[in-house]
Design a protein around this motif. Structure first.
Motif, mmCIF file in Angstrom:
data_model
loop_
_atom_site.group_PDB
_atom_site.id
_atom_site.type_symbol
_atom_site.label_atom_id
_atom_site.label_comp_id
_atom_site.label_asym_id
_atom_site.label_seq_id
_atom_site.Cartn_x
_atom_site.Cartn_y
_atom_site.Cartn_z
ATOM 1 N N TRP A 248 30.232 15.722 60.333
ATOM 2 C CA TRP A 248 30.887 14.583 60.982
ATOM 3 C C TRP A 248 29.958 13.371 61.117
ATOM 4 O O TRP A 248 30.433 12.230 61.266
ATOM 5 N N ALA A 249 28.644 13.611 61.059
ATOM 6 C CA ALA A 249 27.701 12.497 61.201
ATOM 7 C C ALA A 249 27.871 11.468 60.083
ATOM 8 O O ALA A 249 27.562 10.288 60.268
ATOM 9 N N ARG A 250 28.397 11.899 58.931
ATOM 10 C CA ARG A 250 28.588 10.970 57.811
ATOM 11 C C ARG A 250 29.615 9.902 58.124
ATOM 12 O O ARG A 250 29.636 8.833 57.498
ATOM 13 N N MET A 252 29.991 8.495 61.157
ATOM 14 C CA MET A 252 29.579 7.680 62.294
ATOM 15 C C MET A 252 29.171 6.287 61.807
ATOM 16 O O MET A 252 28.478 6.149 60.797
ATOM 17 N N ILE A 255 25.383 4.728 60.281
ATOM 18 C CA ILE A 255 24.580 5.924 59.969
ATOM 19 C C ILE A 255 24.652 6.223 58.479
ATOM 20 O O ILE A 255 25.723 6.197 57.870
ATOM 21 N N VAL A 257 23.534 9.372 56.157
ATOM 22 C CA VAL A 257 23.011 10.734 56.113
ATOM 23 C C VAL A 257 22.190 10.908 54.840
ATOM 24 O O VAL A 257 22.669 10.638 53.734
ATOM 25 N N PHE A 267 19.199 11.625 59.139
ATOM 26 C CA PHE A 267 19.919 10.392 58.861
ATOM 27 C C PHE A 267 19.079 9.168 59.209
ATOM 28 O O PHE A 267 18.149 9.233 60.012
ATOM 29 N N ALA A 269 19.436 5.267 60.720
ATOM 30 C CA ALA A 269 20.333 4.517 61.592
ATOM 31 C C ALA A 269 20.061 3.022 61.467
ATOM 32 O O ALA A 269 18.910 2.599 61.310
ATOM 33 N N ALA A 275 21.923 5.517 66.566
ATOM 34 C CA ALA A 275 21.338 6.855 66.634
ATOM 35 C C ALA A 275 21.740 7.553 67.926
ATOM 36 O O ALA A 275 22.059 8.746 67.931
ATOM 37 N N VAL A 278 25.155 9.058 67.838
ATOM 38 C CA VAL A 278 25.197 10.374 67.185
ATOM 39 C C VAL A 278 24.831 11.464 68.180
ATOM 40 O O VAL A 278 25.477 12.511 68.258
ATOM 41 N N ARG A 281 27.671 12.057 70.620
ATOM 42 C CA ARG A 281 28.738 12.840 69.990
ATOM 43 C C ARG A 281 28.342 14.308 69.904
ATOM 44 O O ARG A 281 29.145 15.208 70.138
ATOM 45 N N ALA A 282 27.061 14.560 69.589
ATOM 46 C CA ALA A 282 26.583 15.936 69.476
ATOM 47 C C ALA A 282 26.604 16.640 70.824
ATOM 48 O O ALA A 282 26.970 17.810 70.931
#
Length: 311
Positions: A248-250, A252, A255, A257, A267, A269, A275, A278, A281-282
């Motif tokens: 899912w970071a891709r 954001m 960002i 990756v 990644f 930022a 950053a 991210v 979200r995590a």
């Protein structure tokens, strides 16, 4: 302290050193790195007076290097220069005597050095009978035998096995701890990164980066991060964490990756805020069982810094 200020040198129409300036501080290890033909060996030869500079100067503690100063610098050229038909200890004592040591002092110094470098049992062997790695250790001993005021070593770790590398690293650390300025070149960036306090990067005859190891890391770190996620699994038999998909970071904003392996993502930022988004979200997680195992700014290796500055 050795200091180079504005050193230039040309061979015919080709300028091989262009305003080279840097400092080798007393009591510190300085790694000198660059590609083939970058100007490392020419710079070292100018420090020693083997070559003359077209411009600039080399000083020691603020004063121009005199011929006597240069004679007291421990120098190891990349090309081995010892006599293959002489016994190891015999020629090291001879070199010590050439530098003004008495016979007894030279023998004592040689005995100590050979033991420290792991060559004590080979003292009476002909140099040509030694392995290439042991010949390299003998060459290092030749640079140290006259109790130098500074060390300038060109590729001292070339041809050494991992055990010999550790031995030589320990010896050089000891000399730096005594207050000597130590400059050495090497293509083995992992060794430079482990051993050196300061690093100088040269390319095309110009200094591309110089500073302490940590300051260069900070300067070139950028906004690169690594995040590692896992899922906590609880049951009656065991408690464990399993990796989860951080893909899912891709999606954001801000960002990029650069590496993704299950729950571990690296990644770049566009901003600190991106950053932190991210991380938020995590922490929120896809479920209560998702945990953040690691979130950290990535510190670049010397190899990564080198690739960046020479491009």
């Amino acid at each position: 302290m050795l200091e180079l200020r504005g050193i230039t040198r040309s061979f015919g129409e080709r300028r091989v050193l262009d305003d080279v300036s840097f400092t080798v501080a007393s009591g510190r290890m300085t790694g000198f790195v660059g590609g083939n033909g970058a100007g490392k060996t020419t710079t070292m030869r100018i420090i020693l007076g083997v070559l003359a500079a077209d411009g600039g100067e080399v000083t020691r503690d603020g004063s121009p290097l005199s011929p006597r100063d240069r004679a007291r610098i421990g120098y190891m050229p990349e090309e081995r220069g010892l006599y293959p038909k002489m016994k190891v200890a015999e020629q090291l004592v001879y070199l010590g005597r050439l530098h003004g040591l008495s016979a007894s002092d030279a023998k004592a110094e040689v005995g100590t050095l050979l033991e420290r470098l792991g060559l004590g049992e080979r003292a009476n062997d002909l140099l040509e009978s030694l392995s290439l790695g042991n010949q390299q250790r003998a060459q290092i001993a030749a640079a140290l035998v006259h109790r130098p005021i500074a060390l300038v070593l060109d590729e001292p770790f070339s041809g050494l096995d991992p055990l010999a590398v550790e031995v030589v690293m320990g010896v050089l650390r000891d000399y730096a701890a005594q207050g000597l300025p130590v400059l050495f070149s090497s293509h083995q960036l992992d060794i430079v990164e482990r051993l050196c306090d300061d690093i100088v990067v040269i390319g095309g005859g110009r200094i591309l980066a110089a500073g302490s190891r940590e300051s260069l890391r900070r300067e070139h770190s950028g906004l690169s991060y690594e995040l590692e996620l896992a899922t906590t699994v609880e049951n009656t038999n065991e408690n464990r964490t399993d990796p989860v998909d951080a893909g899912w970071a891709r999606d954001m904003p801000g960002i990029t990756v650069t590496e993704l392996n299950g729950g571990r993502v690296r990644f770049d930022a566009e901003s600190e805020a991106a950053a932190q988004a991210v991380l938020a979200r995590a922490v929120q997680g896809e479920s209560r069982s998702t945990v953040v195992q690691r979130f950290a700014r990535v510190t670049p290796t010397l190899a990564e810094i080198f690739r960046e500055v020479v491009q």
